[in-house]
Enzyme design. Structure first.
Site, PDB file in Angstrom:
ATOM      1  N   HIS A   1      -5.163   1.969 -20.338  1.00 35.19           N
ATOM      2  CA  HIS A   1      -5.051   1.590 -18.834  1.00 35.19           C
ATOM      3  C   HIS A   1      -6.065   2.414 -17.913  1.00 35.19           C
ATOM      4  CE1 HIS A   1      -0.550   0.024 -19.913  1.00 35.19           C
ATOM      5  NE2 HIS A   1      -1.575  -0.698 -19.782  1.00 35.19           N
TER       6      HIS A   1
ATOM      7  N   ASN B   1      10.980   9.510 -29.283  1.00 36.41           N
ATOM      8  CA  ASN B   1      11.307   8.883 -28.032  1.00 36.41           C
ATOM      9  C   ASN B   1      12.715   9.609 -27.770  1.00 36.41           C
ATOM     10  OD1 ASN B   1      12.108   7.352 -25.799  1.00 36.41           O
ATOM     11  ND2 ASN B   1      10.475   6.030 -26.543  1.00 36.41           N
TER      12      ASN B   1
ATOM     13  N   GLY C   1       6.866   8.285 -26.852  1.00 38.35           N
ATOM     14  CA  GLY C   1       7.093   8.315 -25.438  1.00 38.35           C
ATOM     15  C   GLY C   1       6.610   7.051 -24.690  1.00 38.35           C
TER      16      GLY C   1
ATOM     17  N   CYS D   1     -15.647   1.803  -6.091  1.00 42.60           N
ATOM     18  CA  CYS D   1     -15.666   0.870  -5.240  1.00 42.60           C
ATOM     19  C   CYS D   1     -15.779  -0.540  -5.405  1.00 42.60           C
ATOM     20  CB  CYS D   1     -16.937   1.303  -4.243  1.00 42.60           C
ATOM     21  SG  CYS D   1     -17.483  -0.084  -3.044  1.00 42.60           S
TER      22      CYS D   1
ATOM     23  N   SER E   1       8.242   3.091 -23.570  1.00 42.42           N
ATOM     24  CA  SER E   1       9.148   1.932 -23.850  1.00 42.42           C
ATOM     25  C   SER E   1       8.848   0.656 -24.330  1.00 42.42           C
ATOM     26  CB  SER E   1       9.711   1.860 -22.168  1.00 42.42           C
ATOM     27  OG  SER E   1       8.833   1.218 -21.518  1.00 42.42           O
TER      28      SER E   1
ATOM     29  N   ASP F   1      -3.427  10.318 -16.887  1.00 42.65           N
ATOM     30  CA  ASP F   1      -3.451  11.374 -16.620  1.00 42.65           C
ATOM     31  C   ASP F   1      -4.264  12.337 -17.097  1.00 42.65           C
ATOM     32  OD1 ASP F   1      -2.441  11.993 -19.074  1.00 42.65           O
ATOM     33  OD2 ASP F   1      -0.368  11.777 -18.334  1.00 42.65           O
TER      34      ASP F   1
HETATM   35  P1  OAD Z   1       7.762   4.001 -19.714  1.00 46.40           P
HETATM   36  O1  OAD Z   1       8.026   4.961 -18.327  1.00 46.40           O
HETATM   37  O2  OAD Z   1       7.926   2.693 -19.766  1.00 46.40           O
HETATM   38  O3  OAD Z   1       8.362   4.825 -20.727  1.00 46.40           O
HETATM   39  C1  OAD Z   1       8.602   6.328 -21.144  1.00 46.40           C
HETATM   40  C2  OAD Z   1       9.396   6.412 -22.375  1.00 46.40           C
HETATM   41  O4  OAD Z   1       9.127   7.513 -22.629  1.00 46.40           O
HETATM   42  C3  OAD Z   1      10.745   6.160 -22.638  1.00 46.40           C
HETATM   43  O5  OAD Z   1      11.015   5.071 -23.575  1.00 46.40           O
HETATM   44  C4  OAD Z   1      11.417   7.278 -22.632  1.00 46.40           C
HETATM   45  O6  OAD Z   1      12.683   7.311 -23.189  1.00 46.40           O
HETATM   46  C5  OAD Z   1      10.682   8.012 -23.224  1.00 46.40           C
HETATM   47  N1  OAD Z   1      10.522   9.546 -22.851  1.00 46.40           N
HETATM   48  C6  OAD Z   1      10.777  10.190 -21.525  1.00 46.40           C
HETATM   49  N2  OAD Z   1      10.518  11.576 -21.952  1.00 46.40           N
HETATM   50  C7  OAD Z   1      10.246  11.812 -23.202  1.00 46.40           C
HETATM   51  C8  OAD Z   1      10.013  12.945 -23.801  1.00 46.40           C
HETATM   52  N3  OAD Z   1      10.103  14.152 -23.255  1.00 46.40           N
HETATM   53  N4  OAD Z   1       9.540  12.884 -25.148  1.00 46.40           N
HETATM   54  C9  OAD Z   1       9.559  11.604 -25.547  1.00 46.40           C
HETATM   55  N5  OAD Z   1       9.798  10.487 -25.037  1.00 46.40           N
HETATM   56  C10 OAD Z   1      10.382  10.620 -23.837  1.00 46.40           C
HETATM   57  O7  OAD Z   1       6.243   4.488 -20.084  1.00 46.40           O
HETATM   58  P2  OAD Z   1       5.113   3.624 -20.675  1.00 46.40           P
HETATM   59  O8  OAD Z   1       5.685   2.756 -21.964  1.00 46.40           O
HETATM   60  O9  OAD Z   1       3.911   4.560 -20.785  1.00 46.40           O
HETATM   61  O10 OAD Z   1       1.177   0.889 -16.737  1.00 46.40           O
HETATM   62  O11 OAD Z   1       4.942   2.604 -19.532  1.00 46.40           O
HETATM   63  C11 OAD Z   1       3.793   1.609 -19.855  1.00 46.40           C
HETATM   64  C12 OAD Z   1       3.002   1.344 -18.680  1.00 46.40           C
HETATM   65  O12 OAD Z   1       4.071   0.840 -17.576  1.00 46.40           O
HETATM   66  C13 OAD Z   1       2.339   2.467 -18.144  1.00 46.40           C
HETATM   67  O13 OAD Z   1       0.979   2.629 -18.627  1.00 46.40           O
HETATM   68  C14 OAD Z   1       2.186   1.891 -16.650  1.00 46.40           C
HETATM   69  C15 OAD Z   1       3.530   1.292 -16.287  1.00 46.40           C
HETATM   70  O14 OAD Z   1       3.474   0.344 -15.622  1.00 46.40           O
HETATM   71  C16 OAD Z   1       0.194   1.007 -15.926  1.00 46.40           C
HETATM   72  O15 OAD Z   1       0.210   1.945 -14.946  1.00 46.40           O
HETATM   73  C17 OAD Z   1      -0.818  -0.223 -15.850  1.00 46.40           C
END
Ligand code: OAD
Length: 251
Positions: free
Chosen positions: A122, A217, A191, A130, A193, A107
């Site tokens: 990522h 988290n 933040g 393209c 997972s 983002d």
């Molecule tokens: P996830 O959506 O898997 O995890 C988000 C994490 O943030 C969770 O553990 C939530 O508990 C936590 N969370 C939510 N709100 C929060 C807040 N306000 N403060 C702190 N923590 C908070 O996201 P990612 O781990 O980034 O890949 O996911 C990894 C990848 O999966 C992404 O980069 C994306 C996705 O598929 C691609 O697009 C290639």
């Protein structure tokens, strides 16, 4: 002192005493900017099938894939702004504490907040590439009314320049991320997972280098009970400013 404050104080002390911090962020840090995370409460994958981001599906059904991608990533991304968590991290970098910030987010909010050493594991949604002639275009310059968008030059299929499932990690970001994670003495995991490989291996490089691990988290992750030293439960946009205040209070 209550447990929460003890942990916050310990974390603030570690951050104050380090100038080799590597940060590793995921979708949770942008949640308070209004961008939904992928997993958990309000997660995108509760509403969409992740196959829309599989490279094989994109290549065979680009229109279907693009319709979801436009809604998720392009209809409102240019309206969102960094939140206090992004801003505190940018401040700590300019204070000389952060040596590298690895993000799984596409983002652009870390750069918008002023972070410079950002390694986009990522990729980034700001560019469209393209797939035929390799030219790239700023996404704001491309009309997304007609889908899929095509290259103005050669009419090849345009793809967001971020990593789809089934694609490799951009080599430079990969190398810079491994170096940053392997050479820090403190890693802040914020933040994520921790469910998506190979990004989720990065904190283990830090741990192997004997770095301390602070995790922020809203709920425990696979790191919490394994490699995390200090777990701070709550919202990144609240906890990072609180940590910053504690650091400044004792300076
Ligand atoms: P996830 O959506 O898997 O995890 C988000 C994490 O943030 C969770 O553990 C939530 O508990 C936590 N969370 C939510 N709100 C929060 C807040 N306000 N403060 C702190 N923590 C908070 O996201 P990612 O781990 O980034 O890949 O996911 C990894 C990848 O999966 C992404 O980069 C994306 C996705 O598929 C691609 O697009 C290639």
């Amino acid at each position: 002192m209550e447990h929460r404050l003890v942990n916050l104080t310990k974390a603030a002390n570690l951050i104050r005493n380090s100038n080799k911090i590597c940060v590793f962020t995921g979708a949770g840090i942008s949640a308070e900017s209004g961008i939904p995370p992928f997993r958990g409460e309000g997660g995108l994958w509760n509403r969409y099938d992740p196959h829309i981001l599989e490279i094989g599906y994109f290549l065979t059904k680009p229109k279907e894939s693009w319709e979801a991608i436009r809604t998720i990533f392009y209809d409102f991304f240019h309206q969102v702004a960094p939140n206090p968590a992004h801003k505190v991290l940018a401040q700590w970098e300019s204070d000389g504490k952060i040596t590298g910030l690895i993000t799984q987010n596409i983002d652009n909010l870390h750069a918008q907040a002023g972070s410079v050493k950002v390694y986009e594991f990522h990729g980034n949604c700001d560019r469209l590439l393209c797939l035929d002639c390799n030219k790239s275009y700023p996404s704001l310059s491309v009309d997304l009314k007609e889908l899929p968008p095509l290259c103005p030059d050669c009419f090849g299929l345009l793809k967001p320049d971020f990593v789809f499932f089934g694609e490799g990690i951009p080599p430079l970001a990969y190398q810079q991320s491994i170096e940053a994670a392997s050479s820090c003495d403190l890693m802040l995991i914020i933040g994520t997972s921790g469910e998506v490989a190979p990004a989720n291996h990065l904190p283990h490089f830090a741990k192997r280098n004997k770095a301390s691990i602070i995790e922020i988290n809203r709920e425990p992750s696979p790191y919490t009970k394994t490699i995390t030293d200090i777990y701070l439960e709550g919202k990144a946009g609240e906890l990072l400013p609180e940590l910053n205040d504690l650091i400044n209070l004792n300076n």
